[in-house]
Design an enzyme around this catalytic site. Sequence first.
Site, PDB file in Angstrom:
ATOM      1  N   ASP A  17     -31.173  24.108   5.306  1.00 24.85           N
ATOM      2  CA  ASP A  17     -32.169  23.179   4.755  1.00 24.85           C
ATOM      3  C   ASP A  17     -32.302  21.910   5.591  1.00 24.85           C
ATOM      4  O   ASP A  17     -33.398  21.528   5.988  1.00 24.85           O
ATOM      5  CB  ASP A  17     -31.811  22.744   3.323  1.00 24.85           C
ATOM      6  CG  ASP A  17     -31.702  23.915   2.365  1.00 24.85           C
ATOM      7  OD1 ASP A  17     -31.521  25.056   2.837  1.00 24.85           O
ATOM      8  OD2 ASP A  17     -31.794  23.686   1.148  1.00 24.85           O
ATOM      9  N   ARG A  97     -21.648  10.944  -4.329  1.00 28.26           N
ATOM     10  CA  ARG A  97     -23.009  10.568  -3.907  1.00 28.26           C
ATOM     11  C   ARG A  97     -23.185   9.086  -3.596  1.00 28.26           C
ATOM     12  O   ARG A  97     -23.791   8.733  -2.585  1.00 28.26           O
ATOM     13  CB  ARG A  97     -24.038  11.037  -4.940  1.00 28.26           C
ATOM     14  CG  ARG A  97     -24.088  12.564  -5.147  1.00 28.26           C
ATOM     15  CD  ARG A  97     -23.999  13.325  -3.872  1.00 28.26           C
ATOM     16  NE  ARG A  97     -24.270  14.749  -4.022  1.00 28.26           N
ATOM     17  CZ  ARG A  97     -24.028  15.626  -3.076  1.00 28.26           C
ATOM     18  NH1 ARG A  97     -23.519  15.240  -1.914  1.00 28.26           N
ATOM     19  NH2 ARG A  97     -24.296  16.900  -3.262  1.00 28.26           N
ATOM     20  N   ASP A 126     -28.817  15.304  -7.590  1.00 27.28           N
ATOM     21  CA  ASP A 126     -28.397  14.573  -6.396  1.00 27.28           C
ATOM     22  C   ASP A 126     -29.486  13.657  -5.841  1.00 27.28           C
ATOM     23  O   ASP A 126     -29.197  12.565  -5.361  1.00 27.28           O
ATOM     24  CB  ASP A 126     -27.888  15.554  -5.339  1.00 27.28           C
ATOM     25  CG  ASP A 126     -26.574  16.203  -5.775  1.00 27.28           C
ATOM     26  OD1 ASP A 126     -25.810  15.532  -6.493  1.00 27.28           O
ATOM     27  OD2 ASP A 126     -26.321  17.365  -5.428  1.00 27.28           O
ATOM     28  N   SER A 178     -25.356  27.920  -4.387  1.00 20.43           N
ATOM     29  CA  SER A 178     -25.236  26.668  -3.653  1.00 20.43           C
ATOM     30  C   SER A 178     -23.828  26.085  -3.834  1.00 20.43           C
ATOM     31  O   SER A 178     -23.277  26.078  -4.932  1.00 20.43           O
ATOM     32  CB  SER A 178     -26.303  25.712  -4.182  1.00 20.43           C
ATOM     33  OG  SER A 178     -25.940  24.390  -3.926  1.00 20.43           O
TER      34      SER A 178
HETATM   35  N1  ARG Z   1     -24.248  20.107 -11.149  1.00 21.60           N
HETATM   36  C1  ARG Z   1     -23.290  19.318 -10.467  1.00 21.60           C
HETATM   37  C2  ARG Z   1     -23.691  17.883 -10.466  1.00 21.60           C
HETATM   38  O1  ARG Z   1     -24.807  17.608 -10.678  1.00 21.60           O
HETATM   39  C3  ARG Z   1     -23.023  19.828  -9.094  1.00 21.60           C
HETATM   40  C4  ARG Z   1     -24.153  19.753  -8.146  1.00 21.60           C
HETATM   41  C5  ARG Z   1     -23.716  20.298  -6.839  1.00 21.60           C
HETATM   42  N2  ARG Z   1     -24.722  20.314  -5.864  1.00 21.60           N
HETATM   43  C6  ARG Z   1     -24.958  21.390  -5.159  1.00 21.60           C
HETATM   44  N3  ARG Z   1     -25.828  21.306  -4.230  1.00 21.60           N
HETATM   45  N4  ARG Z   1     -24.360  22.512  -5.376  1.00 21.60           N
HETATM   46  O2  ARG Z   1     -22.898  17.008 -10.272  1.00 21.60           O
END
Ligand code: ARG
Length: 403
Positions: A17, A97, A126, A178
């Site tokens: 990506d 993050r 995110d 992912s």
């Molecule tokens: N759902 C979790 C969160 O929002 C994990 C997100 C992980 N991101 C990913 N690209 N797999 O904190």
Amino acid sequence: MTEEVKKVVLAYSGGLDTSIIINWLKETYGCEVVAFIADVGQGDEVKPIKKKAIKSGAVKAVVKDLREEFARDFVFPMLRASAVYEGTYLLGTAIARPLIAKAHMEVVADTGADAVSHGATGKGNDQVRFELAYYAIDPHISVIAPWRIWDLKGRKDLLQYAKKHGIDVTASRKKPYSIDRNLFHISFEGGSIEDLEKEPPAATYVMSVPPEKAPNRATFIDIDFVAGDPVAIDGKKLTPGKLIEKLNDIGGRNAIGRADCVESRITGMKSRGIYETPGGTILHVGRRAIESIAMDREVMDLRDSLISRYAKLVYYGYWYAPEREALQKLVDEATRCVTGTVRLKLYKGNIIIISRKSDSSLYHPDFVTFEEDTVYDQRDAGGFIKINALRLKLKAMMEQKRR
Ligand code: ARG
């Protein structure tokens, strides 16, 4: 119609990506792209990622090793708050993050760039976490979120785009979901994990073994805490990052720290996440054991009543918000007394408390003993109970009269 952008710093992971995004940014804005690679302990070798960024068309790739800062200034403060989202998720992705965004903005300042970009999709959490942090640091920053703008719909489109532009796709035929990994945890979501009827395949997990594969003999560890933070394992002092790494290793071998959650995303939908947080799980249990002897009852109740509030702030991306900072002060004050040592037994996914001690312990066998004592007069309890029962008595009397 596109805004004027000369130089963009992109948070680059080395995956398909973000490699495509380098190309797309250059094509769409005619700008230069600087790749920023945050090392938060995802375990990938950074050198090949750096190379790949340049090969994919970045003018420059900047790597920052954020591991110790991550553990010390983000994970530890969050652990002091005992933060857990919706009862199960230890927030491993969410907590990384704001740090990644902060370091990202430093690269923007250092390179004189006029925009930031990231590869988070328009459906997830995110994007919100990154962008709230960017704006908290520079209210005038331009943010480019390609997933919300381009017409590439999904994986098929991405692969097609890559092929057309000669972008390397070899590393992308990996797993059908992912993955996000850092020093604190790993998460899996999307793809085959979206089927709630199915257990994730055994091969999904990377940090821990299942209980069936854990050793038949228990592992014992001592953890020393000072003012709410773990500082040593088995008497050996470790930096925050090394300490978490070590506990991940010990915990993972003993099948500790797996969680299968269906969580409510910021954007409203529910999604399923599989998580492994071995060290973090051990630290939650260990710290509580010291708290149970060293923390005042009402202080603990107050801190605990704020757990879901704090967890929500982290999950929703409000790390750099005044309410999180204010809450942090309370949490830090509440955990100042948490100094001591806990001994834990780890066995097939279980964390069993063997002993806990603290110089500031409020636990006094003299007071609690079932044996005869000289410090507490049991006759006092009668009056205490009667006064506390007053309003209950009044209510019962009213009800009796009405009958
Ligand atoms: N759902 C979790 C969160 O929002 C994990 C997100 C992980 N991101 C990913 N690209 N797999 O904190």
